[in-house]
Design a protein around this motif. Structure first.
Motif, PDB file in Angstrom:
ATOM      1  N   HIS A 291      -5.197  49.860  17.663  1.00 36.27           N
ATOM      2  CA  HIS A 291      -5.663  51.207  17.355  1.00 36.27           C
ATOM      3  C   HIS A 291      -4.579  52.171  17.824  1.00 36.27           C
ATOM      4  N   LEU A 292      -3.983  52.890  16.877  1.00 36.24           N
ATOM      5  CA  LEU A 292      -2.857  53.771  17.168  1.00 36.24           C
ATOM      6  C   LEU A 292      -3.248  55.217  16.910  1.00 36.24           C
ATOM      7  N   THR A 293      -2.940  56.077  17.868  1.00 28.31           N
ATOM      8  CA  THR A 293      -3.278  57.495  17.758  1.00 28.31           C
ATOM      9  C   THR A 293      -2.101  58.321  18.239  1.00 28.31           C
ATOM     10  N   VAL A 294      -1.866  59.430  17.566  1.00 32.39           N
ATOM     11  CA  VAL A 294      -0.872  60.394  18.032  1.00 32.39           C
ATOM     12  C   VAL A 294      -1.460  61.787  17.873  1.00 32.39           C
ATOM     13  N   THR A 295      -1.215  62.651  18.855  1.00 29.04           N
ATOM     14  CA  THR A 295      -1.649  64.047  18.789  1.00 29.04           C
ATOM     15  C   THR A 295      -0.422  64.939  18.923  1.00 29.04           C
ATOM     16  N   TYR A 296      -0.489  66.098  18.256  1.00 30.41           N
ATOM     17  CA  TYR A 296       0.626  67.041  18.359  1.00 30.41           C
ATOM     18  C   TYR A 296       0.120  68.477  18.390  1.00 30.41           C
ATOM     19  N   LYS A 297       0.696  69.259  19.288  1.00 30.48           N
ATOM     20  CA  LYS A 297       0.628  70.708  19.276  1.00 30.48           C
ATOM     21  C   LYS A 297       1.874  71.194  19.997  1.00 30.48           C
ATOM     22  N   SER A 298       2.240  72.417  19.775  1.00 30.18           N
ATOM     23  CA  SER A 298       3.441  72.933  20.419  1.00 30.18           C
ATOM     24  C   SER A 298       3.333  72.755  21.930  1.00 30.18           C
ATOM     25  N   GLY A 299       4.265  72.020  22.509  1.00 35.61           N
ATOM     26  CA  GLY A 299       4.261  71.778  23.952  1.00 35.61           C
ATOM     27  C   GLY A 299       3.805  70.404  24.362  1.00 35.61           C
ATOM     28  N   ALA A 300       3.214  69.624  23.437  1.00 34.46           N
ATOM     29  CA  ALA A 300       2.735  68.289  23.824  1.00 34.46           C
ATOM     30  C   ALA A 300       2.570  67.382  22.614  1.00 34.46           C
ATOM     31  N   MET A 301       3.168  66.199  22.697  1.00 34.57           N
ATOM     32  CA  MET A 301       2.960  65.126  21.729  1.00 34.57           C
ATOM     33  C   MET A 301       2.570  63.887  22.531  1.00 34.57           C
ATOM     34  N   THR A 302       1.385  63.321  22.242  1.00 36.17           N
ATOM     35  CA  THR A 302       0.890  62.183  23.018  1.00 36.17           C
ATOM     36  C   THR A 302       0.611  60.995  22.113  1.00 36.17           C
ATOM     37  N   PHE A 303       1.077  59.826  22.545  1.00 32.04           N
ATOM     38  CA  PHE A 303       0.826  58.574  21.841  1.00 32.04           C
ATOM     39  C   PHE A 303      -0.207  57.756  22.613  1.00 32.04           C
ATOM     40  N   TYR A 304      -1.096  57.105  21.859  1.00 33.79           N
ATOM     41  CA  TYR A 304      -2.126  56.235  22.431  1.00 33.79           C
ATOM     42  C   TYR A 304      -2.043  54.867  21.754  1.00 33.79           C
ATOM     43  N   VAL A 305      -2.214  53.821  22.530  1.00 36.87           N
ATOM     44  CA  VAL A 305      -2.336  52.464  21.998  1.00 36.87           C
ATOM     45  C   VAL A 305      -3.628  51.870  22.539  1.00 36.87           C
ATOM     46  N   ASN A 306      -4.523  51.483  21.639  1.00 38.46           N
ATOM     47  CA  ASN A 306      -5.834  50.946  22.019  1.00 38.46           C
ATOM     48  C   ASN A 306      -6.586  51.869  22.970  1.00 38.46           C
ATOM     49  N   GLY A 307      -6.588  53.156  22.629  1.00 42.92           N
ATOM     50  CA  GLY A 307      -7.370  54.142  23.366  1.00 42.92           C
ATOM     51  C   GLY A 307      -6.750  54.636  24.649  1.00 42.92           C
TER      52      GLY A 307
ATOM     53  N   ASP B  59      11.415  64.371  16.568  1.00 43.99           N
ATOM     54  CA  ASP B  59      11.301  62.920  16.365  1.00 43.99           C
ATOM     55  C   ASP B  59      11.099  62.260  17.717  1.00 43.99           C
ATOM     56  N   LYS B  60       9.933  61.614  17.922  1.00 45.18           N
ATOM     57  CA  LYS B  60       9.651  60.956  19.198  1.00 45.18           C
ATOM     58  C   LYS B  60       8.916  59.637  18.933  1.00 45.18           C
ATOM     59  N   ASP B  61       9.108  58.677  19.860  1.00 44.19           N
ATOM     60  CA  ASP B  61       8.303  57.463  19.793  1.00 44.19           C
ATOM     61  C   ASP B  61       7.536  57.298  21.089  1.00 44.19           C
ATOM     62  N   ASN B  62       6.753  56.222  21.189  1.00 46.58           N
ATOM     63  CA  ASN B  62       5.884  56.046  22.346  1.00 46.58           C
ATOM     64  C   ASN B  62       6.603  55.385  23.522  1.00 46.58           C
ATOM     65  N   GLU B  63       7.894  55.073  23.374  1.00 38.92           N
ATOM     66  CA  GLU B  63       8.723  54.422  24.391  1.00 38.92           C
ATOM     67  C   GLU B  63       8.253  53.000  24.716  1.00 38.92           C
ATOM     68  N   SER B  64       7.004  52.837  25.058  1.00 39.52           N
ATOM     69  CA  SER B  64       6.461  51.510  25.392  1.00 39.52           C
ATOM     70  C   SER B  64       4.948  51.570  25.167  1.00 39.52           C
ATOM     71  N   PRO B  65       4.330  50.502  24.684  1.00 40.37           N
ATOM     72  CA  PRO B  65       4.882  49.168  24.451  1.00 40.37           C
ATOM     73  C   PRO B  65       5.444  49.008  23.045  1.00 40.37           C
ATOM     74  N   THR B  66       6.159  47.900  22.841  1.00 38.98           N
ATOM     75  CA  THR B  66       6.555  47.455  21.513  1.00 38.98           C
ATOM     76  C   THR B  66       5.411  46.613  20.939  1.00 38.98           C
ATOM     77  N   LEU B  67       5.030  46.887  19.699  1.00 38.17           N
ATOM     78  CA  LEU B  67       3.884  46.191  19.111  1.00 38.17           C
ATOM     79  C   LEU B  67       4.270  44.796  18.622  1.00 38.17           C
ATOM     80  N   ASP B  68       3.329  43.873  18.725  1.00 44.61           N
ATOM     81  CA  ASP B  68       3.507  42.536  18.174  1.00 44.61           C
ATOM     82  C   ASP B  68       3.121  42.549  16.699  1.00 44.61           C
ATOM     83  N   VAL B  69       3.677  41.636  15.943  1.00 48.00           N
ATOM     84  CA  VAL B  69       3.250  41.488  14.550  1.00 48.00           C
ATOM     85  C   VAL B  69       2.003  40.612  14.517  1.00 48.00           C
ATOM     86  N   ASN B  70       1.270  40.744  13.403  1.00 48.55           N
ATOM     87  CA  ASN B  70       0.050  39.949  13.166  1.00 48.55           C
ATOM     88  C   ASN B  70      -1.035  40.206  14.210  1.00 48.55           C
ATOM     89  N   LYS B  71      -1.062  41.401  14.745  1.00 48.99           N
ATOM     90  CA  LYS B  71      -2.074  41.758  15.739  1.00 48.99           C
ATOM     91  C   LYS B  71      -2.579  43.167  15.449  1.00 48.99           C
TER      92      LYS B  71
END
Length: 377
Positions: free
Chosen positions: A279-295, A264-276
């Motif tokens: 583009h959200l992306t997450v990738t996973y493989k053993s050894g790496a989980m990466t979060f993207y916000v707006n590319g 269980d992991k989150d992106n730590e930062s940023p916190t998203l605004d409502v009504n906006k």
């Protein structure tokens, strides 16, 4: 004896004087010798500069396959300019030339990584464009069905040898509370879906949607309310994987990797605004989980291990809610397939979603960026 002593003293003085004169002579001779200077070899540096210039000149920025990420040429040009300064400096040493050669090589490697690579059609396993319907545009045929949120229930269910009465008030929606078409991020009507009170899109289970090694989930989302468990994409929630927004409205991924083991992991930062829109992306493989916000990559976790767990039961994939609504009538806890229903333990997404993609590979930073650049408003 006295005369002899004087003679020896005189002799010693004479020898010392001669040695002094000889040392002065040698010193003068060395000072007059020409200084031999080894010329700096800049041949390899020049060849690399020429090669870099050719790549730079032919490169085109854009979002199409073969293009380079927008802004990457300017960064590459800085490497080339730095190398040219050393090449044109007559006072540069061999060490300077060698370092410039190596640094330009680093710049060329980095620039090559900014080239948009084709994503094989076979790796796109789900693509909901949401252009007026919930059909799959990946070519795999995983079309979705519009569903209402879980409804109030009152029933008798059996789990093993135990039969008991269960009841639940539901999310507060109605049987007709299905996802509704709405404006997309461009403001065009009927090109996205809005979700609330458990309304969801249900996609029949297929093992293709449960990748064995790695995956990427990418989507556009506009949350309009912050929920504790705001599920966007879920395959049997914590018994498979789930991509959601948590109580602080941050992207959050859960992946089961073994019986009783969950990441269980989150992106730590940023916190998203409502009504906006985001583009959200997450990738996973053993050894790496990466979060993207707006590319843009915002957080990579490396303290993760294990392949995605193979979901044993044919539980449908859900967009906008944690589980298919009909499963809330079940009250099994930790059944033989590793499921844990036991009522509404999950949640639902409130807001709009569009362009949901899933891949059975981890996309590169440049590939994620290219999707965002191609689709941003």
């Amino acid at each position: 004896m006295k005369n002899k002593s004087i003679s020896l003293q005189t002799l010693l003085k004479t020898v010392l004087a001669m040695l002094l004169l000889l040392s002065v002579f040698e010193a003068c001779k060395k000072a007059d010798d020409p200084v031999v200077v080894t010329p700096v070899d800049k041949t390899k540096l020049k060849a690399r500069i020429d090669s870099a210039n050719a790549i730079y000149t032919s490169a085109v920025e854009g979002v199409q396959v073969g293009n380079y990420e927008v802004g990457s040429k300017a960064t590459f040009k800085n490497y080339i300019d730095a190398a040219n300064i050393i090449y044109g400096n007559a006072a540069a040493t061999q060490t300077d030339a060698t370092n410039a050669y190596v640094n330009l090589g680093v710049g060329m490697t980095n620039f090559a990584g900014k080239r948009v690579q084709e994503i094989a059609a076979a790796n796109l396993i789900l693509y909901l464009k949401m252009d007026g319907n919930a059909n799959d545009a990946s070519g795999k045929g995983f079309n979705g069905a519009l569903k209402a949120g879980a409804q109030p229930i009152s029933a008798t269910v059996t789990s093993g040898s135990v039969t008991q009465a269960v009841s639940w008030t539901g999310w507060g929606g109605s049987a007709t509370n299905v996802p509704a078409l709405t404006k997309d991020r461009y403001g065009v009507d009927g090109k996205a879906y809005t979700f609330d009170k458990g309304s969801n899109i249900e996609i029949p289970y297929n093992s293709v949607l449960n990748p064995a090694k790695e995956f990427t989930i990418a989507l556009w989302a506009r949350p309009t309310k912050i929920n504790e468990s705001s599920y966007m994409v879920s395959l049997n929630r914590w018994n498979g994987y789930k991509f959601q927004l948590q109580s602080a409205n941050k992207p959050f991924l859960t992946v089961k990797t073994a019986p009783g083991k969950y990441i269980d992991k989150d992106n730590e930062s940023p916190t998203l605004d409502v009504n906006k829109w985001y583009h959200l992306t997450v990738t996973y493989k053993s050894g790496a989980m990466t979060f993207y916000v707006n590319g843009t990559p915002v957080k990579t976790w490396t303290d993760v291990s294990g392949d995605p767990y193979a979901v044993k039961s044919n539980i449908n994939l859900v967009i906008g809610q944690d589980l298919p609504s009909n499963l809330y009538q079940l009250n099994e806890k930790d059944d033989a397939d590793g499921n844990n229903f036991n009522g509404p333990w999950g949640g639902y997404f409130t807001g709009d979603m569009d362009e949901i993609r899933m891949y059975n590979v981890v996309l590169s930073d440049t590939q994620v960026k290219s999707i965002y650049n191609a689709e941003k408003p």
